[in-house]
Write a protein that holds these residues in place. Structure first.
Motif, short mmCIF file in Angstrom:
data_model
loop_
_atom_site.label_atom_id
_atom_site.label_comp_id
_atom_site.label_asym_id
_atom_site.label_seq_id
_atom_site.Cartn_x
_atom_site.Cartn_y
_atom_site.Cartn_z
N ASN B 30 -5.49 -0.47 0.49
CA ASN B 30 -6.44 -1.37 1.13
C ASN B 30 -5.82 -2.08 2.32
O ASN B 30 -6.43 -2.94 2.92
CB ASN B 30 -6.99 -2.39 0.14
N ASN B 31 -4.60 -1.71 2.62
CA ASN B 31 -3.89 -2.33 3.74
C ASN B 31 -2.84 -1.35 4.21
O ASN B 31 -2.08 -0.80 3.39
CB ASN B 31 -3.25 -3.64 3.28
N GLN B 33 -0.05 -1.16 7.61
CA GLN B 33 0.43 -1.76 8.85
C GLN B 33 1.59 -0.94 9.38
O GLN B 33 2.40 -0.41 8.62
CB GLN B 33 0.87 -3.21 8.60
N GLU B 90 -0.39 -1.48 1.12
CA GLU B 90 -0.71 -2.26 -0.07
C GLU B 90 -1.78 -1.49 -0.81
O GLU B 90 -2.75 -1.03 -0.21
CB GLU B 90 -1.21 -3.64 0.29
N GLN B 97 -2.21 -9.59 -4.13
CA GLN B 97 -2.49 -9.47 -2.70
C GLN B 97 -1.26 -9.81 -1.90
O GLN B 97 -0.59 -10.80 -2.16
CB GLN B 97 -3.64 -10.41 -2.33
N GLY B 98 -0.98 -8.98 -0.92
CA GLY B 98 0.15 -9.24 -0.04
C GLY B 98 1.39 -8.48 -0.41
O GLY B 98 2.41 -8.65 0.23
N ASN B 99 1.32 -7.63 -1.41
CA ASN B 99 2.52 -6.93 -1.84
C ASN B 99 2.66 -5.63 -1.07
O ASN B 99 2.32 -4.56 -1.54
CB ASN B 99 2.44 -6.66 -3.35
N LEU B 100 3.16 -5.73 0.17
CA LEU B 100 3.35 -4.55 1.01
C LEU B 100 4.54 -3.74 0.53
O LEU B 100 5.59 -4.30 0.21
CB LEU B 100 3.59 -4.96 2.46
#
Lengths: 119, 112
Positions: B30-31, B33, B90, B97-100
């Motif tokens: 979902n993420n 970068q 992620e 949330q935020g655990n890349l």
């Protein structure tokens, strides 16, 4: 616009000593993160925080302690430093959206890093 | 956990050449970068691109989420493009949330 800063930039310490790395951001971002970068491992998440007084473990939390009493600060403490904690430490922040089924983490912005050597 | 693989691990280019960096991931995300780490160690976010295509000057990125890969294109490379390029993802199943999760990077050297 100072953004996100880390201090110190370089630190040499001895095994068994307590060390605190500081991270400060001026954007009022909700989320803050600590990563360590090691050759052969890339960046790995140590701890993160969703807001003041809310912290959670990442991939490699052992030996580290964090706190977040204010939104803008997120210090990382090595309570008893070991040689395996020699690394470059990066702090990051993001203004994450509301968690949910479609919740997405927003862009992460990184500080300049702290190079820590434990002798 | 989710695996992130980047290729090639190392790339040497002559100034002015084009290149494509690839990031494969093993689960739905979902993420996603892309970051550039310059030779002085500074990490700069290039793109936030969980799906679709984005362009920023000479750089562009495409993520095909259904096929679990992302591509970073660098056109007309310059010596200032040198450094390490990281892909980070992620997953929905992370629970946090935020655990890349970062790949190991592609080290790019652009020669004048």
């Amino acid at each position: 616009d100072a953004g996100i800063t880390q201090s110190p930039r370089y630190k040499i310490t001895e095994t068994g000593r307590q060390v605190t790395l500081m991270c400060h951001q001026t954007w009022s971002h909700s989320y803050m993160f600590w990563y360590r970068q090691d050759l052969g491992h890339g960046l790995r998440l140590i701890y993160y925080s969703a807001a003041a007084d809310i912290t959670d473990k990442g991939e490699v939390p052992d030996g580290y302690v964090v706190s977040r009493s204010k939104t803008e600060n997120f210090p990382l403490t090595l309570e008893s430093a070991t040689r395996s904690q020699t690394s470059v430490y990066f702090c990051a922040s993001s203004e994450a959206r509301r968690p949910g089924l479609a919740g997405l983490t927003d862009t992460q912005y990184f500080g300049p890093g702290t190079r820590l050597t434990v002798l | 956990g989710i695996q992130v693989e980047q290729s090639p691990p190392d790339l040497i280019l002559q100034e002015g050449a084009n290149s494509t960096l690839r990031c494969n991931f093993s689960d739905s995300v979902n993420n996603l970068q892309w970051f550039h780490q310059n030779p002085w160690g500074q990490l700069i976010n290039l793109f936030y691109i969980p799906s679709g295509t984005k362009q920023n000057g000479r750089l562009s990125a495409t993520t095909v989420a259904t096929e679990r890969y992302s591509l970073l294109y660098i056109s007309s490379s310059q010596t200032t493009d040198s450094g390490v390029y990281f892909c980070a993802v992620e997953t929905f199943r992370g629970g946090s949330q935020g655990n890349l999760i970062f790949g190991k990077g592609t080290k790019l050297s652009v020669k004048p």
